[in-house]
Design a protein around this motif. Sequence first.
Motif: not given
Length: 360
Positions: A215, A221-224, A226-227, A229
């Motif tokens: 970041r 974003t958190d969703d990005e 997560e992708l 991870t």
Amino acid sequence: MARFPTIEDVAREASVSRQTVSNVLNAPEVVREETRDRVRDVIDRLGYHPHAAARRLRSQYSSTIAIRLDPITNGISGSILDRFLHSLTARAAERGMRVLLFTATDSDDELRQLRALRDSADVDAVVLTSTFTGDPRIPWLIDAGMPFVSFGRPWGEEHDESPDHRWVDVDGFTGVRDATRHLLRRGIRRIGFLGWPAGSDTGDDRRRGWATAMREQIDLTDDELELLTVRVEESVPHARMAVEKLLPLRLVDALVCVSDSVALGAMMAVAEAGRRRFPVIGFDNTPVAQAVGMSSVDQRIDEIAVAALDLLLGENGRRVLTSDEVTERTPHRLVAPQLIVRRSSHLAVAEEAGRDPGGN
């Protein structure tokens, strides 16, 4: 027959009283530094060794620290606790303390063993390892009044500032953040995180280090995040299979890993895919990481062992401190780990000579 030096010999040579020598051995903090150093020099020169059994009878201390010997596992990262145990034993011996090993099948069995140790007065303190949220050992030891220190912080607990719970831990957040920053400085942007399933306190803390570094440089974003991870069990084969599925998607150009075990699986998958300059960074700096030339975050195990003993005995102390004697406002230590940079790729050393480690 040669006569062994006595405490009276030390006192005479150092021009101090017998009690002063005893204080240097058992309560050095009450002796002036100059006197303490002079007495220790004489002890070393004469080769004096206090009679441990007699000292225990006089002081009512066992000079013994108990620690559970964890079950043998197949994970590469299990060697970390072995290294900690070896370092703790060696450092404790330097202070006249012994380490007593015991085994237990689970936390309940460990509590039974701790009760037996308390009732027999065989140990002065306990070292805990592998702490977790809701760890029942911590409140039991506090209620029992047994001094202890844990290698691992009290995840999710409110009493982490209490002098009753002394703990030392590696700052996994900082270690993984620094590893990620290292790759970002080299111009790599699509850095993935290969971690354990969500809910692991240690694993989640390390992932936060990666997410924070990402970041800082990239607006994700958190969703990005997560992708980017991938979560696997602590297993070389599982990590290998997961990365084999990830690589064809071309989502990431490097991986920061939660442990050396999963990092090794990732390196195997990368090698098979022909991605010879795909950086992989592990965590733990195990002998395996050193052998295969993998960059990894070193936990500084010897420093952790020294910190654990300092929290139990006081700096340079030789007797377990009670909670009332703990003077630190926050009786814990968070040790900053160190990133060890190696090849981080699968080029032979000769082929990679002169190139930046882990290059793409």
